[in-house]
Design a protein around this motif. Structure first.
Motif, PDB file in Angstrom:
ATOM      1  N   ASP A 166       1.025  -4.608   3.527  1.00  0.00           N
ATOM      2  CA  ASP A 166       0.147  -5.265   2.405  1.00  0.00           C
ATOM      3  C   ASP A 166      -0.369  -6.560   2.963  1.00  0.00           C
ATOM      4  O   ASP A 166      -1.409  -7.135   2.608  1.00  0.00           O
ATOM      5  N   HIS A 169      -2.987  -6.144   5.116  1.00  0.00           N
ATOM      6  CA  HIS A 169      -4.206  -5.948   4.632  1.00  0.00           C
ATOM      7  C   HIS A 169      -4.784  -7.134   3.769  1.00  0.00           C
ATOM      8  O   HIS A 169      -6.141  -7.262   3.581  1.00  0.00           O
ATOM      9  N   ARG A 170      -3.799  -7.924   3.202  1.00  0.00           N
ATOM     10  CA  ARG A 170      -4.528  -9.144   2.287  1.00  0.00           C
ATOM     11  C   ARG A 170      -5.116  -9.943   3.248  1.00  0.00           C
ATOM     12  O   ARG A 170      -6.371 -10.737   3.139  1.00  0.00           O
TER      13      ARG A 170
END
Length: 607
Positions: A166, A169-170
């Motif tokens: 994540d 993806h951030r």
């Protein structure tokens, strides 16, 4: 005509960044093959899901090593699979890859890494690592160096095992279209290379426009997956655009690091792409190899007749497309069918057998060569562009190709011809400016218009023809202005000629320096039963000189007598990048060539 605008075919503004599509495709169609990877001489398929996983793992490793949003990372390598992985992994975390030609000199490498303030560098092999290492003390921002041939990718993947997905993806979701995607340095035909800042929006506009308008190229026939073999350098904007467009369009993309025909043609045969994107050199080599093979088999006459039929057939189809002809006659269609298996099919087989479309850029393609390939079943869409225009600014459209021109503006853009003949461009592909050089930016960007420095004209249909470059115009002592490009290209089309550069500034007439094509000369000697000769003897051979003179005489038919080539000199050495006489994209460094051969140039003007 002074200006033409072509309406856009891509609706809506781009969103997000270039890496988004990798993960989108993995969700939508995880099993689709999107890349071909060559290992130990065998091509393997890579699916959307596999590509996304590799990009994600590499991006995690980059983050683990401190590469963050907005950081610049140099990539110095030939065209290979790992380059694409690094591009999309860097884009996934908001970083900016900076391409460097693997043949760059020590000072060029230093300047690019210093000017772009790179924090890390990826190199291909030990030689390149040593090049970077030799200037590392003068690169205060550079703190990381990875070598592809020493397991760089595996090492980075290992480093990133503890980084959560994540986090990547951030970073990725924070990338906006106006963010910088890459800084590509110009080839530097004059002066120090400048860093062109290209945004994610530039690439998305360019790639999506090309894939939409040229759908027939980016799609394949029934039962075929569209595929292309990328052999252009990824350090060049053309190769980079091909990479992005292929991934965004779900075209199977393969990489070939060597442009030489001996390496390229076997991989074309094995990979069997449905379309290729190249420079005129590639198409010239395919044609020359086919003609040499025919000549060695004693079939020169039939081959030349096949070429003539293909050219006339393509011309007739071109005239029909523009409403000035009825198309090929019944007799011409029969002649064309006769040569299909004898000649045309074999030419296509040399490119893998499935190629039906191609795109050409980087320099001018001879009209007759384009017509021949069209008549042989491969439509070549010639275009024109710069690094500053994110590759193609114009291209010939499907169904209305006009050979000898570089086509219409790509949809959503405008071409304007200034009073002095300079080409100005406007559209979503125009770059943001030069890195750290506002003065140079202000010199070429005017309210969103890019002043290219190239000269051209628009015909009555809006098709652009390049006539020269402002800085390359030769002015003789008699005041005659001569654009050298067309003459040089015509001379270079002869199978014995490799390179041609015109001289004549402030001199009484135009002259030329020529180099010989090694394969063409070897074949020419063999067909005459003569032994191979060293270059120093070849340039003095009267029969070969007479043959080259015919090429010069043929080129002179294009221009008036004051613009013609009066005399020439055949050189024993090639103009090479290693000698500082060519840019990495194979453009002539005219000033450097004249300086290197000052004695030979002076001799051309001795009475």
């Amino acid at each position: 005509m002074r200006e033409i605008t072509v309406p856009p075919v891509v609706t809506g503004s781009p969103v997000g960044g270039l890496a988004d599509v990798v993960f989108l495709h993995a969700r939508e169609d995880p099993g689709r093959v999107v890349l071909g990877r060559k290992r130990d001489g065998v091509w393997y398929d890579v699916t959307s899901a596999e590509l996304a996983a590799e990009v994600l793992e590499l991006a995690k490793g980059l983050l683990a090593n401190g590469i963050g949003f907005g950081d610049r990372v140099a990539i110095m390598s030939r065209t290979r699979y790992e380059w694409t992985l690094f591009d999309f992994a860097l884009w996934a975390i908001g970083a900016q890859p900076v391409p460097v030609y693997p043949t760059s000199s020590v000072e060029q490498v230093h300047w690019i890494l210093y000017d772009s303030e790179c924090t890390a560098c990826v190199v291909e092999d030990e030689d390149q690592a040593m090049t970077v290492g030799s200037v590392i003390e003068r690169l205060p921002r550079l703190r990381l160096l990875w070598q592809l041939d020493s397991g760089a990718v595996d090492g980075l993947v290992e480093d990133g095992l503890q980084v959560a997905e994540d986090v990547v993806h951030r970073h990725r979701r924070a990338v906006t279209p106006d963010a910088t995607a890459t800084v590509i340095y110009t080839s530097g035909t004059t002066g120090r290379p400048k860093g062109c800042v290209l945004t994610h929006a530039n690439f998305m506009f360019e790639a999506d426009t090309m894939a939409t308008r040229w759908e027939s190229v980016f799609q394949a026939g029934p039962g075929e997956q569209p595929s292309t073999l990328l052999f252009l350098p990824l350090a060049h904007v053309f190769g980079r655009m091909v990479e992005v467009a292929a991934v965004r369009s779900r075209v199977k993309l393969g990489h070939q690091p060597v442009l030489a025909a001996a390496e390229l043609l076997p991989d074309l045969a094995a990979y069997r792409p449905t379309f290729v994107l190249g420079v005129p050199y590639v198409f010239e080599k395919v044609y020359a190899a086919a003609r040499r093979k025919a000549e060695s088999q004693g079939r020169t006459g039939p081959f030349d007749r096949a070429v003539d039929v293909a050219v006339r057939y393509a011309q007739a189809r071109e005239q029909k497309a523009f409403g000035i002809g009825a198309g090929p006659s019944a007799k011409l269609r029969m002649e064309h069918q006769l040569f299909e298996k004898l000649v045309y099919g074999k030419v296509r087989d040399a490119m893998g057998g499935r190629v039906r479309h191609a795109m050409s850029g980087g320099s001018a393609m001879a009209r007759r060569l384009g017509l021949f390939f069209d008549g042989a079943g491969i439509t070549v869409f010639e275009g024109y562009g710069l690094t500053e225009s994110c590759a193609a600014a114009t291209a010939n459209p499907p169904g209305a190709t006009k050979y000898g021109t570089v086509g219409l503006p790509i949809p959503g853009s405008t071409v304007h011809i200034a009073e002095d003949g300079e080409i100005w461009l406007h559209g979503g592909n125009v770059f943001a400016g030069y890195l750290n050089d506002q003065r140079a930016t202000d010199a070429v960007l005017h309210d969103g218009w890019l002043a290219t420095g190239d000269l051209g004209r628009l015909d009555e249909d809006g098709y652009l023809t390049i006539t020269g470059r402002k800085k390359e115009i030769l002015v003789t002592s008699n005041g005659k202005s001569v654009a050298p490009t067309a003459l040089e290209e015509r001379v270079r089309s002869h199978p014995l000629v490799s390179q041609c550069v015109l001289v004549g500034n402030d001199r009484p007439y135009i002259a030329a320096l020529l180099t010989l094509d090694a394969e063409g000369v070897a074949h020419w000697l063999a067909m005459r039963g003569r032994p191979q000769l060293p270059a120093a003897e070849l340039v003095l051979d009267p029969d070969l000189t007479a043959e080259v003179r015919r090429a010069v005489v043929a080129a002179n038919t294009l221009v008036s007598q004051p613009e013609s080539i009066r005399t020439f000199r055949v050189l024993a050495e090639q103009f090479t990048e290693e000698r500082g006489l060519l840019t990495p994209s194979l453009k002539l460094k005219r000033r450097a060539i004249e300086e290197a051969y000052a004695r030979e140039v002076a001799a051309l003007y001795q009475s």
